[in-house]
Design a protein around this motif. Structure first.
Motif, PDB file in Angstrom:
ATOM      1  N   LEU A  23       0.834  -1.210   0.000  1.00 20.59           N
ATOM      2  CA  LEU A  23       0.000   0.000   0.000  1.00 20.59           C
ATOM      3  C   LEU A  23       0.871   1.264   0.000  1.00 20.59           C
ATOM      4  CD1 LEU A  23      -2.843  -0.962   2.527  1.00 20.59           C
ATOM      5  CD2 LEU A  23      -3.077  -0.713   0.049  1.00 20.59           C
ATOM      6  N   GLY A  24       1.994   1.158   0.691  1.00 21.26           N
ATOM      7  CA  GLY A  24       2.874   2.311   0.824  1.00 21.26           C
ATOM      8  C   GLY A  24       3.486   2.772  -0.487  1.00 21.26           C
ATOM      9  N   GLN A  25       3.513   1.877  -1.474  1.00 22.93           N
ATOM     10  CA  GLN A  25       4.127   2.280  -2.745  1.00 22.93           C
ATOM     11  C   GLN A  25       3.109   2.392  -3.879  1.00 22.93           C
ATOM     12  OE1 GLN A  25       4.859  -0.269  -5.462  1.00 22.93           O
ATOM     13  NE2 GLN A  25       3.459  -1.505  -4.240  1.00 22.93           N
ATOM     14  N   ILE A  26       1.826   2.271  -3.550  1.00 23.33           N
ATOM     15  CA  ILE A  26       0.800   2.379  -4.599  1.00 23.33           C
ATOM     16  C   ILE A  26       0.696   3.809  -5.121  1.00 23.33           C
ATOM     17  CG2 ILE A  26      -1.723   2.531  -4.850  1.00 23.33           C
ATOM     18  CD1 ILE A  26      -1.914  -0.239  -3.698  1.00 23.33           C
ATOM     19  N   ILE A  27       0.650   4.750  -4.200  1.00 23.74           N
ATOM     20  CA  ILE A  27       0.546   6.146  -4.601  1.00 23.74           C
ATOM     21  C   ILE A  27       1.922   6.780  -4.517  1.00 23.74           C
ATOM     22  CG2 ILE A  27      -0.605   8.367  -4.204  1.00 23.74           C
ATOM     23  CD1 ILE A  27      -2.683   6.320  -4.697  1.00 23.74           C
ATOM     24  N   GLU A  28       2.504   6.945  -5.666  1.00 19.43           N
ATOM     25  CA  GLU A  28       3.831   7.528  -5.719  1.00 19.43           C
ATOM     26  C   GLU A  28       3.687   9.053  -5.629  1.00 19.43           C
ATOM     27  OE1 GLU A  28       7.455   7.788  -8.900  1.00 19.43           O
ATOM     28  OE2 GLU A  28       5.770   6.472  -9.361  1.00 19.43           O
ATOM     29  N   ALA A  29       4.356   9.662  -4.683  1.00 15.62           N
ATOM     30  CA  ALA A  29       4.186  11.101  -4.482  1.00 15.62           C
ATOM     31  C   ALA A  29       5.053  11.895  -5.450  1.00 15.62           C
ATOM     32  CB  ALA A  29       4.514  11.468  -3.041  1.00 15.62           C
ATOM     33  N   LYS A  30       4.571  12.044  -6.683  1.00 13.15           N
ATOM     34  CA  LYS A  30       5.314  12.795  -7.697  1.00 13.15           C
ATOM     35  C   LYS A  30       5.279  14.285  -7.392  1.00 13.15           C
ATOM     36  CE  LYS A  30       4.034   9.645 -11.446  1.00 13.15           C
ATOM     37  NZ  LYS A  30       2.671   9.190 -11.104  1.00 13.15           N
ATOM     38  N   GLU A  31       6.275  14.991  -7.907  1.00  6.84           N
ATOM     39  CA  GLU A  31       6.307  16.453  -7.799  1.00  6.84           C
ATOM     40  C   GLU A  31       5.529  17.053  -8.966  1.00  6.84           C
ATOM     41  OE1 GLU A  31       6.968  19.250  -6.179  1.00  6.84           O
ATOM     42  OE2 GLU A  31       7.430  18.002  -4.447  1.00  6.84           O
ATOM     43  N   ASN A  32       4.273  17.270  -8.788  1.00  9.24           N
ATOM     44  CA  ASN A  32       3.482  17.871  -9.869  1.00  9.24           C
ATOM     45  C   ASN A  32       2.372  18.738  -9.252  1.00  9.24           C
ATOM     46  OD1 ASN A  32       1.394  16.181  -9.102  1.00  9.24           O
ATOM     47  ND2 ASN A  32       1.824  14.663 -10.671  1.00  9.24           N
ATOM     48  N   PRO A  33       1.676  19.515 -10.082  1.00 10.13           N
ATOM     49  CA  PRO A  33       0.708  20.467  -9.519  1.00 10.13           C
ATOM     50  C   PRO A  33      -0.435  19.826  -8.730  1.00 10.13           C
ATOM     51  CG  PRO A  33       1.247  21.084 -11.775  1.00 10.13           C
ATOM     52  CD  PRO A  33       1.849  19.726 -11.542  1.00 10.13           C
ATOM     53  N   GLN A  34      -0.699  18.534  -8.957  1.00  9.36           N
ATOM     54  CA  GLN A  34      -1.799  17.890  -8.226  1.00  9.36           C
ATOM     55  C   GLN A  34      -1.318  17.068  -7.032  1.00  9.36           C
ATOM     56  OE1 GLN A  34      -0.789  17.004 -11.380  1.00  9.36           O
ATOM     57  NE2 GLN A  34      -1.404  14.939 -11.933  1.00  9.36           N
ATOM     58  N   LYS A  35      -0.083  17.308  -6.573  1.00 13.22           N
ATOM     59  CA  LYS A  35       0.496  16.411  -5.571  1.00 13.22           C
ATOM     60  C   LYS A  35      -0.286  16.354  -4.258  1.00 13.22           C
ATOM     61  CE  LYS A  35       3.840  19.839  -4.018  1.00 13.22           C
ATOM     62  NZ  LYS A  35       5.246  20.238  -3.971  1.00 13.22           N
ATOM     63  N   ILE A  36      -1.057  17.388  -3.966  1.00 17.23           N
ATOM     64  CA  ILE A  36      -1.840  17.367  -2.731  1.00 17.23           C
ATOM     65  C   ILE A  36      -2.771  16.163  -2.672  1.00 17.23           C
ATOM     66  CG2 ILE A  36      -3.669  18.848  -3.676  1.00 17.23           C
ATOM     67  CD1 ILE A  36      -2.445  19.225  -0.091  1.00 17.23           C
ATOM     68  N   ILE A  37      -3.199  15.676  -3.854  1.00 22.74           N
ATOM     69  CA  ILE A  37      -4.113  14.521  -3.864  1.00 22.74           C
ATOM     70  C   ILE A  37      -3.392  13.253  -3.408  1.00 22.74           C
ATOM     71  CG2 ILE A  37      -3.782  13.852  -6.297  1.00 22.74           C
ATOM     72  CD1 ILE A  37      -7.179  13.846  -4.503  1.00 22.74           C
ATOM     73  N   TYR A  38      -2.106  13.136  -3.728  1.00 24.01           N
ATOM     74  CA  TYR A  38      -1.350  11.976  -3.248  1.00 24.01           C
ATOM     75  C   TYR A  38      -1.254  12.008  -1.724  1.00 24.01           C
ATOM     76  CZ  TYR A  38       0.290  12.343  -8.108  1.00 24.01           C
ATOM     77  OH  TYR A  38       0.356  12.471  -9.465  1.00 24.01           O
ATOM     78  N   GLN A  39      -1.042  13.229  -1.221  1.00 24.17           N
ATOM     79  CA  GLN A  39      -0.940  13.365   0.247  1.00 24.17           C
ATOM     80  C   GLN A  39      -2.266  13.016   0.918  1.00 24.17           C
ATOM     81  OE1 GLN A  39       0.458  17.420   0.788  1.00 24.17           O
ATOM     82  NE2 GLN A  39       2.136  17.067  -0.650  1.00 24.17           N
TER      83      GLN A  39
ATOM     84  N   ILE B 227      -9.056  13.262 -12.173  1.00 21.53           N
ATOM     85  CA  ILE B 227      -9.061  13.696 -10.772  1.00 21.53           C
ATOM     86  C   ILE B 227      -7.897  14.643 -10.500  1.00 21.53           C
ATOM     87  CG2 ILE B 227      -8.781  12.919  -8.387  1.00 21.53           C
ATOM     88  CD1 ILE B 227     -10.389  10.415  -9.169  1.00 21.53           C
ATOM     89  N   GLY B 228      -6.754  14.336 -11.091  1.00 17.49           N
ATOM     90  CA  GLY B 228      -5.622  15.249 -10.959  1.00 17.49           C
ATOM     91  C   GLY B 228      -5.974  16.653 -11.430  1.00 17.49           C
ATOM     92  N   GLY B 229      -6.681  16.726 -12.552  1.00 15.17           N
ATOM     93  CA  GLY B 229      -7.104  18.020 -13.082  1.00 15.17           C
ATOM     94  C   GLY B 229      -8.088  18.734 -12.162  1.00 15.17           C
ATOM     95  N   GLN B 230      -8.998  17.975 -11.601  1.00 15.12           N
ATOM     96  CA  GLN B 230      -9.977  18.547 -10.666  1.00 15.12           C
ATOM     97  C   GLN B 230      -9.283  19.172  -9.459  1.00 15.12           C
ATOM     98  OE1 GLN B 230     -13.139  18.694 -11.601  1.00 15.12           O
ATOM     99  NE2 GLN B 230     -14.171  16.795 -11.016  1.00 15.12           N
ATOM    100  N   VAL B 231      -8.298  18.457  -8.969  1.00 14.82           N
ATOM    101  CA  VAL B 231      -7.588  18.920  -7.773  1.00 14.82           C
ATOM    102  C   VAL B 231      -6.916  20.265  -8.042  1.00 14.82           C
ATOM    103  CG1 VAL B 231      -5.599  18.454  -6.285  1.00 14.82           C
ATOM    104  CG2 VAL B 231      -7.230  16.648  -6.791  1.00 14.82           C
ATOM    105  N   ILE B 232      -6.321  20.385  -9.206  1.00 17.88           N
ATOM    106  CA  ILE B 232      -5.684  21.654  -9.554  1.00 17.88           C
ATOM    107  C   ILE B 232      -6.751  22.728  -9.751  1.00 17.88           C
ATOM    108  CG2 ILE B 232      -4.167  22.853 -11.186  1.00 17.88           C
ATOM    109  CD1 ILE B 232      -3.074  20.060 -11.962  1.00 17.88           C
ATOM    110  N   ASP B 233      -7.854  22.343 -10.390  1.00 17.91           N
ATOM    111  CA  ASP B 233      -8.918  23.293 -10.716  1.00 17.91           C
ATOM    112  C   ASP B 233      -9.533  23.913  -9.461  1.00 17.91           C
ATOM    113  OD1 ASP B 233     -10.550  24.700 -12.481  1.00 17.91           O
ATOM    114  OD2 ASP B 233     -12.136  23.212 -12.385  1.00 17.91           O
TER     115      ASP B 233
END
Lengths: 294, 294
Positions: free
Chosen positions: A18-34, B154-160
């Protein structure tokens, strides 16, 4: 191997996956990974993945193949908790000893984090199905999908939010529980067995086991909501009463409810008799769920 | 066959299929079927399923096999609209000329109706994959799942929802659009071609077509939000401005935006040149999207 050791080992490989399913990439939507990882990696009991792996192990040793599918069960479960806790639903501020997702990230992101987890469950399953090849993976995934839809978990949720109006007997309540929590617990077991290539008859026996485990588990939940402490439960106790929820204790006393938990657990264990000693961990798992404190 | 007739025929088989996806059973959770069908059967443009079928038809005539997968695109799109309209998100009261789902059924049920639709999309796809056999169905489904997740819609929604803070250039905006609406439009085309057994190169060309169509479509949406009427659009106009949304018109004039729509549409059509006259409907579809009034 002792049951406790077996259980711990399973939880450990599930947590690692589970810990590696969501890779926390550096991108504008990263808050969703968190937001997703906040809820997914907050130390749940991992009961559903362990049930999946326990059923799978009856028929196959190749746990690596089963792990993605087992973890899907936790992803779907966690998404349902995030949405369940929302103000428009149960409005719970705490979950697993921490602020609930929307209290931490806000409602909009919590809605999207739940959506993302459900979606990721199928991304994970389809990816694994492509690697796995063969139809057992697709059939297992279909069992899971059915159990989380309107004829399963979501159907149960819909009845639950309308509780007082819709549930006027213990039979109504059991129907709701069979969908809301029962369906996913059942598919954890049946999908695990299906993936491993079990026969229809074997799946039928395991289905019966899972149904009994599911209702015993849910009654325990209702008991613990009254008798546990916030520290042990990781969320406010008495929240069912505060939300005017109809629960098993609306119809039965705590003593009666405890007896029913024992009865269903015994019936669950009986369903496994054909498997003999191979089913020892599933038997112990049913007992463990009865004696838990959270 | 004329384009309009072709389009109408496609919408008609899609509407018929969507109409029987959610069977309205008499059971305690039946309100969820009503809530889902309220939004799913409210006469959307069915653009995504038609794109799917258009791409599929380039390589196969067996439309019956493709229909469930094409309809998944509309189910995912509709679920995203239901959640998008929620008070915690865009807080829109109208959609497709009717009250939005949460205004009609309440927030809790609208959240669950969206969840149910996403789930049902995968139930439908897995069911079809079991009937379809072969890996193309699974690969198509995986493309769809990826496009609706954190690396897509979903990534797009989060940014939006964080718009003003996150989008400070037209490049930021295009990135957001490529996820929020672009990813699903793209997977409609690539999954359709994948299901029909297209080659990698063919899929690549179609992917390029879909990317250009997607951005042209989204810019048109931004233009229409300003220039259309509520009657034509089926929702309140000027809602982007009311929500302080960053749109294409934050960075460009309406005239410039219209020119960009034309430019992207031409580029989309150019991508199809290899297919010659076979691609006539996809070409007309790209033009139709540019000239639409809602």
């Amino acid at each position: 191997m002792e049951f406790k050791e077996w259980f711990k080992e399973k939880v450990s490989i599930v947590d690692e996956y589970l810990g590696q399913i969501i890779e926390a990439k550096e991108n504008p939507q990263k808050i969703i990974y968190q937001a997703v990882n906040y809820s997914l990696l907050s130390g749940g009991k991992r009961l559903r993945p362990v049930l999946f792996l326990g059923a799978y192990e009856l028929f196959s040793d190749d746990l690596k193949k089963a792990l993605p599918f087992a973890c899907i069960m936790e992803m779907i479960h966690t998404y349902s908790l995030i949405h369940d806790d929302l103000p428009a639903m149960d409005n719970d501020d705490y979950r697993r000893g921490k602020l609930s997702n929307h209290k931490k990230f806000g409602e909009a992101r919590a809605i999207l984090a739940g959506d993302a987890l459900l979606n990721k469950a199928f991304e994970t399953g389809l990816d694994a199905a492509i690697n796995f090849k063969g139809m057992n993976a697709i059939k297992a995934l279909k069992l899971i999908a059915d159990s989380s839809g309107t004829e399963g978990m979501i159907g149960g949720q819909v009845i639950d939010i309308d509780g007082e109006n819709k549930i006027s007997s213990i039979e109504d309540l059991k129907y709701m529980y069979s969908l809301k929590t029962g369906a996913i617990i059942k598919s954890s077991v049946t999908a695990g067995a299906t993936l491993a290539g079990a026969t229809e008859n074997e799946i039928k026996l395991l289905e019966n086991y899972a149904e009994k485990v599911g209702i015993a588990f849910q009654i325990m939940d209702d008991i613990l909501d009254v008798t546990s402490t916030q520290e042990k439960l990781g969320k406010l106790i008495g929240s069912d009463a505060a939300n005017n929820k109809t629960t098993y204790l609306t119809f039965k006393s705590i003593d009666e409810a405890r007896k029913d938990v024992e009865k269903f657990t015994e019936e669950a264990i009986k369903s496994l008799s054909l498997f003999g000693n191979r089913a020892i961990y599933l038997i112990e798992l049913a007992k463990y769920l009865t004696s838990r404190e959270n």
